[in-house]
Scaffold this active site. Structure first.
Site, mmCIF file in Angstrom:
data_model
loop_
_atom_site.group_PDB
_atom_site.id
_atom_site.type_symbol
_atom_site.label_atom_id
_atom_site.label_comp_id
_atom_site.label_asym_id
_atom_site.label_seq_id
_atom_site.Cartn_x
_atom_site.Cartn_y
_atom_site.Cartn_z
ATOM 1 N N THR A 134 33.087 11.876 -15.836
ATOM 2 C CA THR A 134 31.781 12.540 -15.299
ATOM 3 C C THR A 134 30.812 12.284 -16.042
ATOM 4 O O THR A 134 30.614 11.816 -17.245
ATOM 5 C CB THR A 134 32.052 14.079 -15.284
ATOM 6 O OG1 THR A 134 30.928 14.938 -14.910
ATOM 7 C CG2 THR A 134 32.461 14.629 -16.569
ATOM 8 N N ASP A 135 29.441 12.317 -15.540
ATOM 9 C CA ASP A 135 28.146 12.110 -15.952
ATOM 10 C C ASP A 135 27.793 13.335 -17.038
ATOM 11 O O ASP A 135 26.950 13.100 -17.656
ATOM 12 C CB ASP A 135 27.156 11.908 -14.924
ATOM 13 C CG ASP A 135 27.033 13.170 -13.850
ATOM 14 O OD1 ASP A 135 27.789 14.074 -14.164
ATOM 15 O OD2 ASP A 135 26.150 12.855 -13.135
ATOM 16 N N GLU A 136 28.743 14.469 -16.981
ATOM 17 C CA GLU A 136 28.173 15.554 -17.451
ATOM 18 C C GLU A 136 28.288 15.239 -19.086
ATOM 19 O O GLU A 136 28.076 15.961 -19.968
ATOM 20 C CB GLU A 136 29.031 17.006 -17.277
ATOM 21 C CG GLU A 136 28.864 17.193 -15.704
ATOM 22 C CD GLU A 136 29.004 18.676 -15.352
ATOM 23 O OE1 GLU A 136 29.183 19.478 -16.202
ATOM 24 O OE2 GLU A 136 28.851 19.142 -13.984
ATOM 25 N N TYR A 160 33.847 22.434 -20.125
ATOM 26 C CA TYR A 160 34.305 21.476 -19.330
ATOM 27 C C TYR A 160 33.859 20.157 -19.524
ATOM 28 O O TYR A 160 34.786 19.174 -19.943
ATOM 29 C CB TYR A 160 33.838 21.595 -17.767
ATOM 30 C CG TYR A 160 34.019 20.479 -16.873
ATOM 31 C CD1 TYR A 160 35.329 20.072 -16.563
ATOM 32 C CD2 TYR A 160 32.790 19.859 -16.312
ATOM 33 C CE1 TYR A 160 35.395 19.118 -15.679
ATOM 34 C CE2 TYR A 160 32.813 18.623 -15.663
ATOM 35 C CZ TYR A 160 34.267 18.208 -15.359
ATOM 36 O OH TYR A 160 34.183 17.134 -14.427
ATOM 37 N N LYS A 164 36.043 16.940 -21.204
ATOM 38 C CA LYS A 164 36.271 15.740 -20.569
ATOM 39 C C LYS A 164 35.701 14.594 -21.344
ATOM 40 O O LYS A 164 36.138 12.966 -21.668
ATOM 41 C CB LYS A 164 35.228 15.555 -19.371
ATOM 42 C CG LYS A 164 35.692 16.228 -18.107
ATOM 43 C CD LYS A 164 36.944 15.768 -17.582
ATOM 44 C CE LYS A 164 36.726 14.632 -16.725
ATOM 45 N NZ LYS A 164 38.070 14.327 -16.178
HETATM 46 P P1 NAD Z 1 39.803 19.232 -8.253
HETATM 47 O O1 NAD Z 1 39.521 20.502 -9.126
HETATM 48 O O2 NAD Z 1 39.407 19.306 -6.865
HETATM 49 O O3 NAD Z 1 41.250 18.612 -8.338
HETATM 50 C C1 NAD Z 1 42.049 18.726 -9.680
HETATM 51 C C2 NAD Z 1 43.501 18.339 -8.999
HETATM 52 O O4 NAD Z 1 44.244 18.283 -10.415
HETATM 53 C C3 NAD Z 1 44.129 19.432 -8.479
HETATM 54 O O5 NAD Z 1 44.939 19.140 -7.506
HETATM 55 C C4 NAD Z 1 45.092 20.233 -9.629
HETATM 56 O O6 NAD Z 1 46.080 20.846 -8.994
HETATM 57 C C5 NAD Z 1 45.363 18.954 -10.313
HETATM 58 N N1 NAD Z 1 45.581 19.526 -11.863
HETATM 59 C C6 NAD Z 1 44.954 20.167 -12.652
HETATM 60 N N2 NAD Z 1 45.697 20.333 -13.680
HETATM 61 C C7 NAD Z 1 46.755 19.363 -13.551
HETATM 62 C C8 NAD Z 1 47.790 19.067 -14.599
HETATM 63 N N3 NAD Z 1 48.017 19.745 -15.757
HETATM 64 N N4 NAD Z 1 48.753 18.166 -14.312
HETATM 65 C C9 NAD Z 1 48.824 17.636 -12.757
HETATM 66 N N5 NAD Z 1 47.886 18.074 -12.162
HETATM 67 C C10 NAD Z 1 46.711 18.822 -12.436
HETATM 68 O O7 NAD Z 1 38.805 17.866 -9.007
HETATM 69 P P2 NAD Z 1 38.149 16.734 -8.187
HETATM 70 O O8 NAD Z 1 36.743 17.278 -7.867
HETATM 71 O O9 NAD Z 1 38.818 16.096 -7.178
HETATM 72 O O10 NAD Z 1 37.719 15.943 -9.512
HETATM 73 C C11 NAD Z 1 38.866 14.697 -9.667
HETATM 74 C C12 NAD Z 1 38.469 14.076 -11.352
HETATM 75 O O11 NAD Z 1 37.200 13.718 -11.149
HETATM 76 C C13 NAD Z 1 38.245 15.237 -12.364
HETATM 77 O O12 NAD Z 1 38.738 14.575 -13.395
HETATM 78 C C14 NAD Z 1 36.834 15.516 -12.549
HETATM 79 O O13 NAD Z 1 36.447 15.786 -13.773
HETATM 80 C C15 NAD Z 1 36.169 14.288 -12.135
HETATM 81 N N6 NAD Z 1 34.988 14.415 -11.496
HETATM 82 C C16 NAD Z 1 34.751 15.083 -10.552
HETATM 83 C C17 NAD Z 1 33.491 15.061 -10.045
HETATM 84 C C18 NAD Z 1 33.236 15.832 -8.849
HETATM 85 O O14 NAD Z 1 31.847 16.180 -8.377
HETATM 86 N N7 NAD Z 1 34.000 16.701 -8.086
HETATM 87 C C19 NAD Z 1 32.456 14.159 -10.135
HETATM 88 C C20 NAD Z 1 32.570 13.321 -11.297
HETATM 89 C C21 NAD Z 1 34.038 13.317 -12.165
HETATM 90 O O1 DAU Z 2 28.160 16.007 -12.306
HETATM 91 C C1 DAU Z 2 29.515 15.798 -11.880
HETATM 92 C C2 DAU Z 2 30.217 17.026 -12.026
HETATM 93 O O2 DAU Z 2 29.828 17.677 -10.930
HETATM 94 C C3 DAU Z 2 31.625 17.208 -12.191
HETATM 95 O O3 DAU Z 2 32.030 16.591 -13.657
HETATM 96 C C4 DAU Z 2 32.345 18.452 -11.779
HETATM 97 O O4 DAU Z 2 33.667 18.316 -12.025
HETATM 98 C C5 DAU Z 2 31.763 19.026 -10.724
HETATM 99 O O5 DAU Z 2 32.406 20.341 -10.514
HETATM 100 C C6 DAU Z 2 30.216 19.058 -10.500
HETATM 101 O O6 DAU Z 2 29.745 19.948 -11.686
HETATM 102 P P1 DAU Z 2 28.409 20.877 -11.107
HETATM 103 O O7 DAU Z 2 28.428 22.178 -11.917
HETATM 104 O O8 DAU Z 2 27.294 19.970 -11.004
HETATM 105 O O9 DAU Z 2 29.157 21.368 -9.563
HETATM 106 P P2 DAU Z 2 28.642 22.713 -8.872
HETATM 107 O O10 DAU Z 2 28.814 22.345 -7.511
HETATM 108 O O11 DAU Z 2 29.434 23.716 -9.424
HETATM 109 O O12 DAU Z 2 27.221 22.868 -9.037
HETATM 110 C C7 DAU Z 2 26.165 22.197 -8.517
HETATM 111 C C8 DAU Z 2 24.695 22.705 -9.100
HETATM 112 O O13 DAU Z 2 24.520 23.860 -8.292
HETATM 113 C C9 DAU Z 2 24.814 23.360 -10.547
HETATM 114 O O14 DAU Z 2 23.564 22.825 -10.718
HETATM 115 C C10 DAU Z 2 24.955 24.596 -10.255
HETATM 116 C C11 DAU Z 2 24.337 24.914 -9.059
HETATM 117 N N1 DAU Z 2 25.015 26.037 -8.158
HETATM 118 C C12 DAU Z 2 26.411 25.999 -8.214
HETATM 119 C C13 DAU Z 2 27.036 27.060 -7.608
HETATM 120 C C14 DAU Z 2 28.651 27.207 -7.350
HETATM 121 C C15 DAU Z 2 24.185 27.202 -7.790
HETATM 122 O O15 DAU Z 2 23.286 27.147 -7.839
HETATM 123 N N2 DAU Z 2 25.012 28.213 -7.159
HETATM 124 C C16 DAU Z 2 26.574 28.167 -7.045
HETATM 125 O O16 DAU Z 2 26.927 29.216 -6.527
#
Ligand code: NAD
Ligand code: DAU
Length: 360
Positions: A134-136, A160, A164
């Site tokens: 992630t970019d975080e 988190y 990562k």
């Molecule tokens: P998600 O939370 O939707 O899904 C995660 C999946 O991993 C789930 O199906 C869960 O059951 C499985 N899991 C969790 N722990 C496990 C374990 N110990 N063994 C096997 N399976 C397990 O996540 P996502 O949004 O699909 O993100 C996928 C990846 O991309 C993550 O590594 C996240 O850090 C990264 N990422 C997500 C975003 C985003 O915006 N969603 C952005 C950048 C990077």
């Molecule tokens: O940047 C990549 C990341 O994006 C991934 O690594 C994470 O897995 C993914 O969950 C996401 O993280 P964020 O914290 O950015 O996503 P979230 O959807 O939780 O929140 C997006 C933005 O919105 C953040 O600045 C917080 C804000 N927010 C979120 C929620 C849930 C609100 O203002 N209100 C809310 O209720």
């Protein structure tokens, strides 16, 4: 055809990647998933009769199981999506994040190293371990700071992001120390179909449809870069197939938006799709107490992936957001199943204690 071991493939990005892999005939898939709250078997139910897809219930921290799967299926590449992925949950209970994101990734690296070193020289050359990050990990930017590049120093701010970052460092170390052919991608906020509704875009969409408050943290001016999930999946495949081992790539949507703007755009789309007399969905916007340690801005410089691999995002935010909202409107049973008792408990925990902020 290649065989990929996908971890966490029943979550949001993993399932979209698997669906694309099977549609495009990229590879056969073994999907190991622990079935946490964020997973959904329905995400891949259309592959129930697909002989090129196998689901295995399991934990990436289970070394024996991983060793067995890698050998049994003669895996060509491991792609690690599995993670605890929600920043707000990491603030309430960080332990799960250490267990999966750090220790789980470590066991996956160990299993892959053991399997890889026993392969023939030709197979060793072809094997890849791709870690999805992630970019975080880069921390927070001020408004005028340049976007994150691959050489931006790590500065994670949430549990988190710290977990990562730790996993990224282990992946790097396994390349440098053992020669394991690793790759890492660091991506911005994804959006699209099948995202679990604790995240901003589905949360706001579903709350608005229910006539519930639309919680915006702080002043709503935090900035995120939004990438359509399908574009992310294409970038992952390109990196896997074409990049040099040991590389890292930033992946972004070239689409920075304040949270408030995103929420307002969702409201405008719903005003069009499901209009209500004398009512605007934006009237439900409620500013609430900020997320502790809330990063101000993320922005991705994706110059490297464009230069090296010719990738750039295709979807624009307006059409991507419309498609996403339409998907949630057309998949009511998916939504209902997910909004279970556990989900309601989470909503109570995260939002009940938050004070309202009077900013409007
Ligand atoms: P998600 O939370 O939707 O899904 C995660 C999946 O991993 C789930 O199906 C869960 O059951 C499985 N899991 C969790 N722990 C496990 C374990 N110990 N063994 C096997 N399976 C397990 O996540 P996502 O949004 O699909 O993100 C996928 C990846 O991309 C993550 O590594 C996240 O850090 C990264 N990422 C997500 C975003 C985003 O915006 N969603 C952005 C950048 C990077
Ligand atoms: O940047 C990549 C990341 O994006 C991934 O690594 C994470 O897995 C993914 O969950 C996401 O993280 P964020 O914290 O950015 O996503 P979230 O959807 O939780 O929140 C997006 C933005 O919105 C953040 O600045 C917080 C804000 N927010 C979120 C929620 C849930 C609100 O203002 N209100 C809310 O209720």
């Amino acid at each position: 055809m290649q065989t990929f071991l996908i971890t966490g493939g029943l979550g949001f990005i993993g399932c979209n990647f698997i669906l694309k892999c099977r549609r495009e005939n990229w590879a056969n898939i073994i999907n190991i998933d622990k079935l946490t709250y964020a997973s959904n078997l329905k995400n891949l139910s259309e592959l129930d009769n697909d002989t090129g897809y196998n689901f295995v219930y399991g934990d990436i921290a289970n070394l024996e199981l991983l060793l067995h799967l890698l050998k049994e299926y003669q895996v060509d590449a491991v792609i690690n999506f599995a993670a605890e992925s929600h920043v707000d949950r990491s603030i309430f209970s960080p332990q799960d994040f250490i267990e999966t994101n750090v220790l789980g990734t470590f066991q996956l690296l160990e299993a892959s190293r053991d399997y890889w070193k026993k392969l023939s020289p030709q197979k060793q050359e072809q094997f890849r371990f791709l870690h999805i990050s992630t970019d975080e990990v880069y921390g927070s930017l001020a408004t005028t700071d340049p976007a994150f590049r691959e050489d931006t120093p790590y500065a994670p701010n949430s549990p988190y992001a710290a977990s990562k970052a730790a996993s990224d460092h282990f992946v790097r170390a396994y390349y440098h120390t053992y020669g394991l052919p690793t790759l890492t991608t660091n991506c911005s906020n994804n959006y699209g179909p099948r995202q679990f509704p604790e995240k901003l875009i589905p949360l706001i969409t579903l709350n608005a449809l229910d006539g519930q408050p639309l919680p915006v943290y702080g002043d709503g001016k935090n900035v995120r870069d939004w990438l359509y999930v399908e574009d992310h999946c294409e970038a992952i495949y390109l990196v896997l197939q074409n990049s040099q081992v040991g590389e890292t790539y930033n992946i972004g949507g070239n689409n920075e938006q304040t949270n408030l703007t995103v929420v307002e755009q969702i409201c405008s789309i719903l005003d069009e799709l499901i209009p209500k007399p004398n009512f605007r969905y934006s009237s439900l916007i409620t500013f609430v107490e900020d997320r502790p340690g809330h990063d101000q801005r993320y922005a991705i410089d994706c110059g490297k992936i464009k230069r090296d691999l010719g990738w750039q995002p295709k979807e624009n935010f307006e059409s991507g957001l419309l498609k996403t909202i339409q998907w949630y409107l057309s998949n009511k049973s998916w939504v209902e199943k997910i909004q279970s008792k556990d989900y309601q408990t989470w909503i109570q925990q995260n939002y009940k204690g938050r004070k309202k902020a009077n900013l409007r």
